[in-house]
Design an enzyme around this catalytic site. Structure first.
Site, PDB file in Angstrom:
ATOM      1  N   GLY B  46     -31.321 -74.885  22.113  1.00 21.02           N
ATOM      2  CA  GLY B  46     -31.694 -76.107  22.810  1.00 21.02           C
ATOM      3  C   GLY B  46     -33.110 -75.917  23.297  1.00 21.02           C
ATOM      4  N   SER B  48     -35.271 -74.212  26.005  1.00 22.61           N
ATOM      5  CA  SER B  48     -35.069 -73.171  27.015  1.00 22.61           C
ATOM      6  C   SER B  48     -35.530 -73.620  28.395  1.00 22.61           C
ATOM      7  CB  SER B  48     -35.784 -71.895  26.598  1.00 22.61           C
ATOM      8  OG  SER B  48     -37.174 -72.096  26.587  1.00 22.61           O
ATOM      9  N   CYS B  79     -31.521 -68.454  20.037  1.00 20.99           N
ATOM     10  CA  CYS B  79     -32.756 -69.252  20.118  1.00 20.99           C
ATOM     11  C   CYS B  79     -33.205 -69.464  21.575  1.00 20.99           C
ATOM     12  CB  CYS B  79     -32.598 -70.573  19.365  1.00 20.99           C
ATOM     13  SG  CYS B  79     -34.188 -71.376  19.059  1.00 20.99           S
ATOM     14  N   ARG B 138     -37.947 -73.952  15.487  1.00 22.32           N
ATOM     15  CA  ARG B 138     -38.929 -73.747  16.578  1.00 22.32           C
ATOM     16  C   ARG B 138     -38.572 -72.461  17.318  1.00 22.32           C
ATOM     17  NH1 ARG B 138     -41.673 -78.160  19.317  1.00 22.32           N
ATOM     18  NH2 ARG B 138     -40.941 -77.202  21.210  1.00 22.32           N
ATOM     19  N   HIS B 173     -29.897 -69.437  14.330  1.00 19.53           N
ATOM     20  CA  HIS B 173     -28.693 -70.181  14.705  1.00 19.53           C
ATOM     21  C   HIS B 173     -27.519 -69.958  13.753  1.00 19.53           C
ATOM     22  CE1 HIS B 173     -30.827 -72.712  17.654  1.00 19.53           C
ATOM     23  NE2 HIS B 173     -31.824 -72.725  16.798  1.00 19.53           N
ATOM     24  N   GLU B 175     -24.594 -70.602  14.355  1.00 18.86           N
ATOM     25  CA  GLU B 175     -23.667 -71.720  14.583  1.00 18.86           C
ATOM     26  C   GLU B 175     -24.003 -72.943  13.735  1.00 18.86           C
ATOM     27  OE1 GLU B 175     -26.087 -70.791  16.504  1.00 18.86           O
ATOM     28  OE2 GLU B 175     -27.034 -72.498  17.508  1.00 18.86           O
TER      29      GLU B 175
END
Lengths: 298, 192
Positions: B46, B48, B79, B138, B173, B175
């Protein structure tokens, strides 16, 4: 070295997943972008004028000045998105070159192509597009959109259209779930929505849109944000609501708080307290047919 | 085993789904009270700055630090989560006054690979896992790590996966893929 892949659909849709559960705010300057970032916005949307001013000013609304976009990108560390006109792939190319993180192919600006939207598969960066119903949403996804938002009726401060669009999508998705084992009915739905049956099947299996779905268009108060989240939005876009209010910083923080605690009325109450005047807003009936932005780009 | 995902912002559902597929009991965490009831947890991807801000506001950051220090509580940051578990940050982190949890002896470069345009997927060699399709969005990376921190994977000379005691960090990621091996790895370590 192993082969590096960029601009894949997984990366585009993945980016949209990273901005879930909070607020993306419309900004027109670096100063506003910093206010939004400080208030807890997860990303900012750069545009030339907020929708309420686009309505007031009239004329053709276009993508923002690249200089302003660059200033905004420099001013904040959160992702920066920017709007281009529907079908205007050259504006989209410019925004991609500038390095924005996502493009909103938006009905809020004056459409450049009345026949088709941008072929979003040709870009390396992700797109978000507006939709009023499941058909529009699935057509945009089929064109390569990595994220959907309700169209609502931007710049009115009136949430009624966003509610209508979200409920319509929810209803149509529920209908697909009901018929998910009936191949011929799914095919009928795909024909009606003018999209490949695979996309309809995927939606029926997931019981939701296959990409992130935000609420947008007319969200002006903390309670509006809570309402849209409770109707199933993955997050909210707030446009004119913040910088057309009397206290933008407080307003921005309040909307973030209400979005995060959308299912806790006592928190939404606290967020709403003593905020001063929200943007004045307009009833939808007072808009003439050509003032209704949601009719653009089906 | 109850495994929480800090659910303030970001790709929470994707981690919950992966955990469920691994046979764990996933819990969406939005408060300190919910945090107290799990056996391990994940800080998802997300923004940070947003997740961090909300963790401090809600008091979760304090509880997390205490649990890791005193109970060797298993934590995995992906991330944005990787940024938050670090102890030191780059210029960007300093300029924005971003607070870090300091769970790993590592210095993080918050935007090591650029903007979304430069986001990428690559087959990565991860220690103990072998080839893994890593999705970088990113993404951050660790610039430097202390002796107690074990490097699990590098890309382009930068540290993109590491562990220290009960804390795991990945810049990418897992996930967002169907590959559950890193979730299984985290759960296996957490059970010990």
């Amino acid at each position: 070295m192993a082969k590096v892949r960029i601009g894949t659909q997984r990366l585009k849709e993945g980016f949209a997943k990273m901005v879930k559960h909070v607020v993306i705010m419309d900004v027109t300057s670096a100063k506003q972008a910093r206010i939004a970032e400080k208030a807890g916005a997860v990303a900012v949307m750069a545009l030339h004028l907020v929708p309420a001013d686009i309505r007031a000013t009239g004329g053709v609304a276009r993508m923002p000045d690249p200089k302003v976009v660059k200033h905004i990108m420099k001013a904040v560390t959160i992702p920066v998105m920017a709007k281009c006109r529907i079908g205007h792939f050259a504006e989209a190319q410019v925004l991609e070159t500038l390095g924005v993180d996502m493009i909103d192919e938006s009905e809020v600006l004056t459409p450049a192509d009345e026949e088709s939207h941008i072929d979003k598969h040709r870009f390396k960066i992700p797109f978000v597009c507006g939709a009023r119903d499941l058909g529009e949403a699935l057509r945009r996804i089929d064109e390569g959109a990595a994220m959907i938002r309700t169209k609502g009726e931007a710049g009115t401060g009136n949430v009624v259209e966003a509610v209508r669009h979200m409920k319509c999508m929810n209803r149509q998705i529920a209908e697909l779930v009901r018929i998910k084992n009936k191949e011929n009915r799914l095919q009928d739905a795909a024909n009606a929505y003018r999209v490949p049956i695979e996309l309809v099947k995927k939606t029926a299996e997931l019981g939701r849109l296959p990409v992130v779905n935000f609420a947008a268009g007319g969200i002006a108060t903390p309670a509006d944000a809570s309402l849209m989240m409770q109707l199933g939005a993955d997050g909210v876009f707030v446009g004119s609501g913040i910088f057309k209010s009397t206290q933008p910083e407080r307003f921005a923080r309040a909307i973030v708080r209400a979005t995060r605690h959308y299912d806790k009325p006592e928190e939404v109450a606290k967020a709403s307290e003593g905020l001063g005047d929200a943007m004045k807003g307009r009833s939808i009936d007072s808009l003439s047919a050509d003032e209704r932005m949601q009719e653009r780009g089906r | 085993m109850k495994v929480g995902v800090i659910g303030l912002q970001g790709d929470v559902e994707e981690h919950l789904t992966a955990l469920e597929k691994c046979g764990a009991e996933p819990v969406w965490i939005r408060s300190v009270a919910e945090l107290e009831q799990v056996d391990a947890f994940i800080i998802p991807g997300g923004e940070s700055t947003t997740i961090g801000k909300l963790m401090w506001e809600s008091g979760m950051s304090k509880v997390v630090k205490k649990k890791v220090a005193e109970e060797k509580f298993p934590v995995w940051g992906t991330c944005a989560g990787m940024i938050l578990v670090a102890s030191r940050g780059d210029v960007q982190v300093k300029r924005t006054g971003q607070r870090l949890l300091g769970l790993m002896d590592a210095e993080v470069d918050r935007n090591a690979f650029g903007r979304q345009r430069e986001s990428f997927e690559v087959e990565l060699n991860v220690a103990g896992i072998k080839r893994f399709n890593a999705v970088f969005i990113r993404a951050p990376a660790f610039e430097r790590v202390g002796k107690s921190c074990k490097v699990l994977a590098k890309f382009d000379g930068k540290i993109v996966a590491a562990e220290q005691g009960s804390v795991l960090a990945t810049a990418f990621h897992p996930e967002l893929t169907d590959d559950l091996r890193l979730h299984e790895y985290f759960l296996a370590n957490a059970k010990r």
